[in-house]
Design a protein around this motif. Structure first.
Motif, PDB file in Angstrom:
ATOM      1  N   PRO A  59      26.572  -6.641 -23.079  1.00  0.00           N
ATOM      2  CA  PRO A  59      25.258  -6.329 -22.497  1.00  0.00           C
ATOM      3  C   PRO A  59      25.162  -6.894 -21.076  1.00  0.00           C
ATOM      4  N   GLN A  60      24.588  -6.112 -20.188  1.00  0.00           N
ATOM      5  CA  GLN A  60      24.413  -6.535 -18.802  1.00  0.00           C
ATOM      6  C   GLN A  60      23.061  -7.228 -18.668  1.00  0.00           C
ATOM      7  N   PRO A  61      23.036  -8.338 -17.931  1.00  0.00           N
ATOM      8  CA  PRO A  61      21.741  -9.003 -17.754  1.00  0.00           C
ATOM      9  C   PRO A  61      20.820  -8.146 -16.883  1.00  0.00           C
ATOM     10  N   ALA A  62      19.559  -8.259 -17.146  1.00  0.00           N
ATOM     11  CA  ALA A  62      18.572  -7.515 -16.365  1.00  0.00           C
ATOM     12  C   ALA A  62      18.591  -8.038 -14.930  1.00  0.00           C
ATOM     13  N   PRO A  63      18.471  -7.142 -13.938  1.00  0.00           N
ATOM     14  CA  PRO A  63      18.468  -7.610 -12.549  1.00  0.00           C
ATOM     15  C   PRO A  63      17.271  -8.522 -12.292  1.00  0.00           C
ATOM     16  N   VAL A  64      17.554  -9.551 -11.534  1.00  0.00           N
ATOM     17  CA  VAL A  64      16.501 -10.514 -11.219  1.00  0.00           C
ATOM     18  C   VAL A  64      15.898 -10.131  -9.871  1.00  0.00           C
ATOM     19  N   THR A  65      14.618  -9.911  -9.862  1.00  0.00           N
ATOM     20  CA  THR A  65      13.924  -9.574  -8.625  1.00  0.00           C
ATOM     21  C   THR A  65      13.446 -10.867  -7.985  1.00  0.00           C
ATOM     22  N   PRO A  66      13.911 -11.148  -6.759  1.00  0.00           N
ATOM     23  CA  PRO A  66      13.474 -12.389  -6.123  1.00  0.00           C
ATOM     24  C   PRO A  66      11.983 -12.321  -5.793  1.00  0.00           C
ATOM     25  N   PRO A  67      11.353 -13.470  -5.773  1.00  0.00           N
ATOM     26  CA  PRO A  67       9.931 -13.461  -5.439  1.00  0.00           C
ATOM     27  C   PRO A  67       9.749 -13.017  -3.982  1.00  0.00           C
ATOM     28  N   PRO A  68       8.611 -12.443  -3.671  1.00  0.00           N
ATOM     29  CA  PRO A  68       8.391 -12.008  -2.291  1.00  0.00           C
ATOM     30  C   PRO A  68       8.409 -13.212  -1.347  1.00  0.00           C
ATOM     31  N   VAL A  69       9.004 -12.989  -0.191  1.00  0.00           N
ATOM     32  CA  VAL A  69       9.079 -14.054   0.807  1.00  0.00           C
ATOM     33  C   VAL A  69       7.833 -13.976   1.669  1.00  0.00           C
ATOM     34  N   THR A  70       7.134 -15.082   1.719  1.00  0.00           N
ATOM     35  CA  THR A  70       5.949 -15.127   2.565  1.00  0.00           C
ATOM     36  C   THR A  70       6.277 -15.971   3.778  1.00  0.00           C
ATOM     37  N   THR A  71       6.319 -15.340   4.914  1.00  0.00           N
ATOM     38  CA  THR A  71       6.616 -16.052   6.149  1.00  0.00           C
ATOM     39  C   THR A  71       5.479 -15.824   7.127  1.00  0.00           C
ATOM     40  N   GLN A  72       5.362 -16.744   8.018  1.00  0.00           N
ATOM     41  CA  GLN A  72       4.368 -16.598   9.069  1.00  0.00           C
ATOM     42  C   GLN A  72       4.886 -15.560  10.061  1.00  0.00           C
ATOM     43  N   PRO A  73       4.022 -14.727  10.583  1.00  0.00           N
ATOM     44  CA  PRO A  73       4.489 -13.763  11.572  1.00  0.00           C
ATOM     45  C   PRO A  73       5.029 -14.487  12.803  1.00  0.00           C
ATOM     46  N   GLU A  74       6.077 -13.926  13.383  1.00  0.00           N
ATOM     47  CA  GLU A  74       6.689 -14.494  14.577  1.00  0.00           C
ATOM     48  C   GLU A  74       5.684 -14.375  15.727  1.00  0.00           C
ATOM     49  N   PRO A  75       5.428 -15.486  16.427  1.00  0.00           N
ATOM     50  CA  PRO A  75       4.486 -15.383  17.542  1.00  0.00           C
ATOM     51  C   PRO A  75       5.030 -14.447  18.612  1.00  0.00           C
ATOM     52  N   THR A  76       4.153 -13.675  19.204  1.00  0.00           N
ATOM     53  CA  THR A  76       4.581 -12.707  20.208  1.00  0.00           C
ATOM     54  C   THR A  76       4.494 -13.260  21.620  1.00  0.00           C
ATOM     55  N   GLY A  77       3.734 -14.256  21.849  1.00  0.00           N
ATOM     56  CA  GLY A  77       3.644 -14.805  23.203  1.00  0.00           C
ATOM     57  C   GLY A  77       2.627 -15.929  23.282  1.00  0.00           C
ATOM     58  N   SER A  78       2.865 -16.797  24.235  1.00  0.00           N
ATOM     59  CA  SER A  78       1.942 -17.908  24.456  1.00  0.00           C
ATOM     60  C   SER A  78       1.094 -17.601  25.694  1.00  0.00           C
ATOM     61  N   THR A  79       0.084 -18.399  25.914  1.00  0.00           N
ATOM     62  CA  THR A  79      -0.762 -18.237  27.097  1.00  0.00           C
ATOM     63  C   THR A  79      -0.187 -19.083  28.223  1.00  0.00           C
ATOM     64  N   PRO A  80       0.264 -18.446  29.308  1.00  0.00           N
ATOM     65  CA  PRO A  80       0.875 -19.224  30.394  1.00  0.00           C
ATOM     66  C   PRO A  80      -0.146 -20.053  31.178  1.00  0.00           C
ATOM     67  N   TYR A  81       0.076 -21.323  31.246  1.00  0.00           N
ATOM     68  CA  TYR A  81      -0.626 -22.224  32.168  1.00  0.00           C
ATOM     69  C   TYR A  81       0.324 -23.366  32.473  1.00  0.00           C
ATOM     70  N   GLU A  82       0.249 -23.895  33.670  1.00  0.00           N
ATOM     71  CA  GLU A  82       1.220 -24.880  34.122  1.00  0.00           C
ATOM     72  C   GLU A  82       1.240 -26.081  33.189  1.00  0.00           C
ATOM     73  N   GLY A  83       2.446 -26.377  32.655  1.00  0.00           N
ATOM     74  CA  GLY A  83       2.627 -27.493  31.726  1.00  0.00           C
ATOM     75  C   GLY A  83       2.354 -27.123  30.274  1.00  0.00           C
ATOM     76  N   GLY A  84       1.816 -25.926  30.042  1.00  0.00           N
ATOM     77  CA  GLY A  84       1.496 -25.495  28.690  1.00  0.00           C
ATOM     78  C   GLY A  84       2.745 -25.129  27.898  1.00  0.00           C
ATOM     79  N   PRO A  85       2.665 -25.195  26.565  1.00  0.00           N
ATOM     80  CA  PRO A  85       3.835 -24.872  25.743  1.00  0.00           C
ATOM     81  C   PRO A  85       4.124 -23.366  25.738  1.00  0.00           C
ATOM     82  N   CYS A  86       5.398 -23.046  25.590  1.00  0.00           N
ATOM     83  CA  CYS A  86       5.820 -21.653  25.398  1.00  0.00           C
ATOM     84  C   CYS A  86       6.856 -21.629  24.281  1.00  0.00           C
ATOM     85  N   PHE A  87       7.132 -20.452  23.770  1.00  0.00           N
ATOM     86  CA  PHE A  87       8.063 -20.314  22.655  1.00  0.00           C
ATOM     87  C   PHE A  87       9.503 -20.217  23.150  1.00  0.00           C
ATOM     88  N   GLU A  88      10.433 -20.637  22.297  1.00  0.00           N
ATOM     89  CA  GLU A  88      11.855 -20.535  22.638  1.00  0.00           C
ATOM     90  C   GLU A  88      12.231 -19.090  22.943  1.00  0.00           C
TER      91      GLU A  88
END
Length: 160
Positions: A59-88
């Protein structure tokens, strides 16, 4: 009387010996004749072995469905200001602060991370990394993908 008895024993032993010789001759004759009758014409015997019960697959084992991956959406951009953080993902990208200052996202080291910083005048030209440049005239430009590059000595390098 003893002589008669000895003669009887000899005749009995002789009879047994004769009987054994006769049995031996019959068996030898049978063996040689049987092999000779088969001869060279005899076809080889082929034996086929099959299993009678049908083999049941494991008998073949039933396929295991992995749980859904919940990830935070990738940031699309930061707000430019001098000294402010930006994304890699924005490294070497140009941006404009609210006051109109031209900035570039630059890596400031392990302690500083990625930050929006001012840069030298961008003449808007497009060059490839490693091409020659004139540090007396060339300061900041962009590569074909639009990322900031600078004249570092005699060649265009990634930066600032």
């Amino acid at each position: 009387m003893q002589q008669d008895r000895s003669r009887q024993i000899i005749w009995v032993l002789a009879g047994i010996a004769t009987l054994l010789v006769a049995v031996f001759v019959v068996l030898a004759t049978y063996t040689f004749t049987r092999d000779r009758d088969r001869g060279a014409d005899a076809a080889p015997v082929t034996v086929t072995v099959t299993s009678s019960p049908a083999e049941v697959p494991a008998p073949q084992p039933a396929p295991v469905t992995p749980p859904p991956v919940t990830t935070q959406p990738e940031p699309t951009g930061s707000t430019p200001y001098e000294g402010g953080p930006c994304f890699e993902s924005e490294a070497r990208s140009f941006g404009t602060a609210a006051d109109g200052t031209s900035l570039v996202c630059n890596y400031m080291g392990a302690d500083g991370g990625f930050r929006w910083v001012q840069h030298a005048d961008n003449d808007g030209s497009v060059h490839n990394l490693g091409e020659p440049c004139d540090p007396a005239v060339d300061k900041v430009a962009q590569d074909p993908s639009g990322k900031a590059i600078m004249c570092g000595g005699q060649f265009w390098v990634d930066g600032p």
